[in-house]
Design a protein around this motif. Structure first.
Motif, PDB file in Angstrom:
ATOM      1  N   ALA A  17       0.423  -1.090   0.144  1.00 40.94           N
ATOM      2  CA  ALA A  17      -0.283  -0.441  -0.355  1.00 40.94           C
ATOM      3  C   ALA A  17       1.025   1.450  -0.210  1.00 40.94           C
ATOM      4  CB  ALA A  17      -0.955  -0.049   1.427  1.00 40.94           C
ATOM      5  N   GLU A  18       2.081   1.537   0.747  1.00 39.83           N
ATOM      6  CA  GLU A  18       2.938   2.000   0.276  1.00 39.83           C
ATOM      7  C   GLU A  18       3.682   2.416  -0.443  1.00 39.83           C
ATOM      8  OE1 GLU A  18       5.346   5.522   1.827  1.00 39.83           O
ATOM      9  OE2 GLU A  18       3.118   4.598   3.089  1.00 39.83           O
ATOM     10  N   ALA A  19       4.244   1.375  -1.077  1.00 37.20           N
ATOM     11  CA  ALA A  19       4.689   1.361  -1.919  1.00 37.20           C
ATOM     12  C   ALA A  19       3.579   1.788  -3.684  1.00 37.20           C
ATOM     13  CB  ALA A  19       5.309   0.276  -3.194  1.00 37.20           C
ATOM     14  N   PHE A  20       2.235   1.424  -3.735  1.00 35.86           N
ATOM     15  CA  PHE A  20       1.763   2.025  -4.253  1.00 35.86           C
ATOM     16  C   PHE A  20       0.840   3.172  -4.402  1.00 35.86           C
ATOM     17  CE2 PHE A  20      -2.842   2.934  -5.627  1.00 35.86           C
ATOM     18  CZ  PHE A  20      -3.058   2.610  -6.860  1.00 35.86           C
ATOM     19  N   THR A  21       0.663   4.198  -3.106  1.00 34.77           N
ATOM     20  CA  THR A  21       0.634   5.708  -2.553  1.00 34.77           C
ATOM     21  C   THR A  21       2.219   6.454  -3.532  1.00 34.77           C
ATOM     22  OG1 THR A  21       1.935   5.522  -0.924  1.00 34.77           O
ATOM     23  CG2 THR A  21      -0.936   4.952  -1.530  1.00 34.77           C
ATOM     24  N   THR A  47      -6.748  -0.105  -7.495  1.00 37.44           N
ATOM     25  CA  THR A  47      -6.586  -0.980  -6.377  1.00 37.44           C
ATOM     26  C   THR A  47      -8.971  -1.898  -6.398  1.00 37.44           C
ATOM     27  OG1 THR A  47      -7.338   0.884  -5.405  1.00 37.44           O
ATOM     28  CG2 THR A  47      -6.137   0.530  -4.952  1.00 37.44           C
ATOM     29  N   ALA A  48      -9.374  -1.412  -7.500  1.00 38.12           N
ATOM     30  CA  ALA A  48     -10.805  -1.927  -6.907  1.00 38.12           C
ATOM     31  C   ALA A  48     -10.894  -3.283  -8.380  1.00 38.12           C
ATOM     32  CB  ALA A  48     -11.613  -0.937  -7.750  1.00 38.12           C
ATOM     33  N   LEU A  49     -10.110  -3.030  -8.984  1.00 34.29           N
ATOM     34  CA  LEU A  49      -9.933  -3.516 -10.696  1.00 34.29           C
ATOM     35  C   LEU A  49     -10.146  -5.447 -10.057  1.00 34.29           C
ATOM     36  CD1 LEU A  49      -8.305  -2.397 -14.016  1.00 34.29           C
ATOM     37  CD2 LEU A  49     -10.835  -3.095 -13.620  1.00 34.29           C
ATOM     38  N   GLN A 199       6.274   1.120 -10.963  1.00 31.15           N
ATOM     39  CA  GLN A 199       5.833   0.681  -9.022  1.00 31.15           C
ATOM     40  C   GLN A 199       4.430  -0.094  -8.908  1.00 31.15           C
ATOM     41  OE1 GLN A 199       8.720   3.022  -6.695  1.00 31.15           O
ATOM     42  NE2 GLN A 199       6.711   3.292  -5.470  1.00 31.15           N
ATOM     43  N   ALA A 200       3.873   1.746  -9.621  1.00 33.38           N
ATOM     44  CA  ALA A 200       2.139   1.219  -8.612  1.00 33.38           C
ATOM     45  C   ALA A 200       1.560  -0.410  -9.296  1.00 33.38           C
ATOM     46  CB  ALA A 200       1.442   2.343  -9.518  1.00 33.38           C
ATOM     47  N   VAL A 201       1.406  -0.801 -10.734  1.00 29.92           N
ATOM     48  CA  VAL A 201       0.824  -2.047 -10.448  1.00 29.92           C
ATOM     49  C   VAL A 201       1.502  -3.675  -9.774  1.00 29.92           C
ATOM     50  CG1 VAL A 201       1.053  -3.298 -12.875  1.00 29.92           C
ATOM     51  CG2 VAL A 201       0.856  -0.781 -12.917  1.00 29.92           C
ATOM     52  N   LEU A 202       3.345  -3.113 -10.064  1.00 24.43           N
ATOM     53  CA  LEU A 202       3.885  -4.368  -9.226  1.00 24.43           C
ATOM     54  C   LEU A 202       2.866  -4.097  -7.349  1.00 24.43           C
ATOM     55  CD1 LEU A 202       7.075  -4.097 -10.072  1.00 24.43           C
ATOM     56  CD2 LEU A 202       5.822  -6.052 -10.836  1.00 24.43           C
ATOM     57  N   ALA A 203       3.268  -2.965  -7.101  1.00 26.29           N
ATOM     58  CA  ALA A 203       2.283  -3.141  -6.211  1.00 26.29           C
ATOM     59  C   ALA A 203       1.078  -3.638  -5.480  1.00 26.29           C
ATOM     60  CB  ALA A 203       2.542  -1.806  -5.605  1.00 26.29           C
ATOM     61  N   VAL A 204       0.239  -3.206  -6.981  1.00 23.38           N
ATOM     62  CA  VAL A 204      -1.444  -3.333  -6.682  1.00 23.38           C
ATOM     63  C   VAL A 204      -0.842  -5.381  -6.860  1.00 23.38           C
ATOM     64  CG1 VAL A 204      -3.704  -4.009  -7.944  1.00 23.38           C
ATOM     65  CG2 VAL A 204      -1.910  -1.555  -7.468  1.00 23.38           C
TER      66      VAL A 204
END
Length: 344
Positions: A17-21, A47-49, A199-204
């Motif tokens: 969550a920290e990495a995604f934000t 995050t909803a998908l 980074q965001a995609v990997l975090a999700v």
């Protein structure tokens, strides 16, 4: 062993969550996107998908009444959890920030963004629930409403991109860039937008795996204690599947980035009340009753209260958000009572 797995999976979710934000903030800053776009669309849909896939798979690939019940339950559970636990997490983050003397005792909002998102949600979700209560027979009504909901979400995206909102400013430099720099890789400024997206995609992806591990561990623990499986499906599993939105919003509110925090919740609610609901309308009988109807009614009531309060007073106090957490506890007691006495 289940307890160790539970704690580990929760730790994974928090880190991701920290990495995604951090990734979304930097991506939005590099593209000069507004906080409304980043919070209500990119972060919300991103995050909803994953949990949206759960009801679609249950409805389309697990034929029969069981698959339909799982699918419809998951579709209705998402807005309820976002309206209760999700909103209260924003309040908790803001409260902790206040106690640390880093903010005043209120939520910082963009009134137009807040009212727009929840207006779309109230319109879409109310029509969908009304169809499930009053028009569970004629499929033509469901078909037309599903098409309308898809177009409503497209119009919502258009309105969000056209709306005025503050631009995103990243709280910290991109973590992935820091790691690559420490590993002696040269990171050019123009490549940071791509790295932030990666980074965001990997975090999700990892966060979703962690959430599923969390659910599996909870399921085993509840089974060991002999808890009702329906209790698990109604109250525990949905909390875990919505963890990404909740933790992202908690972190943003903790940092006084309330527009992003609320946008992540409200944007996800608009998405969940249009696209997944449309799938349910098209491929299930879409009959809403019992505990499912109560959960939908609670979600609509809470969001309507917030919408009216902001419209009248143009602000959002922290205690009002904490009310959402209380609503979840009341629903929990009601569900336990109903299952115990066979009234569900």
């Amino acid at each position: 062993m289940e307890y160790i797995t539970l704690i580990f999976s929760l730790f994974v979710i928090l880190i991701c969550a920290e990495a995604f934000t951090n990734g979304v903030e930097n991506f939005g800053e590099r593209l000069s996107l507004s906080q409304a776009i980043v919070g209500s669309i990119l972060a919300a849909v991103g995050t909803a998908l994953p949990e949206t896939i759960i009801p679609i798979v249950a409805i389309l690939f697990y034929k029969g009444e069981a698959g339909e019940q799982i699918g419809v339950g998951a579709i209705l559970g998402a807005p309820f959890m976002l309206a209760t636990i999700g909103m209260s997490m924003v309040g908790v983050g803001a409260l902790i920030s206040f106690l640390r003397k880093k903010r005043g005792f209120e939520i910082y909002i963009e009134e137009r963004t807040f009212r727009r998102d929840f207006s779309f949600f109230l319109l879409s979700y109310s029509m969908a629930i009304a169809a499930g209560v009053f028009f569970s027979g004629p499929k033509i009504v469901h078909f037309l409403l599903a098409i309308l909901l898809f177009f409503i979400y497209i119009f919502y995206i258009y309105k969000t991109f056209r709306a005025e909102s503050l631009e995103v400013t990243a709280h910290e430099d991109l973590y992935l860039s820091k790691i690559l720099t420490k590993l002696s890789f040269k990171v050019e400024e123009k490549s940071e937008k791509y790295l932030s997206l990666i980074q965001a995609v990997l975090a999700v992806v990892i966060m979703v795996k962690g959430a599923h591990l969390f659910v599996e561990s909870l399921e085993k623990i509840t089974a060991n204690f002999g808890l009702n499986p329906l209790l698990f499906s109604l109250l525990i599993a949905p909390v875990a599947t919505e963890l990404p939105e909740k933790f992202n919003s908690f972190l943003w509110s903790l940092r006084k980035m309330d527009i992003l925090a609320l946008g992540n919740i409200s944007g996800a609610m608009v998405f969940q009340s249009t696209f997944p609901v449309g799938i349910g309308l098209l491929f299930t009988s879409w009959k809403i009753e019992g505990l499912a109807f109560i959960s939908a009614l609670i979600a609509i009531t809470l969001i309507f209260i917030y919408w009216v309060y902001v419209s009248v007073y143009r602000r959002l106090p922290i205690p009002l958000l904490l009310l959402s957490g209380f609503a979840y506890l009341v629903y929990t007691v009601y569900v336990v009572f109903s299952l115990s006495y066979g009234r569900a």
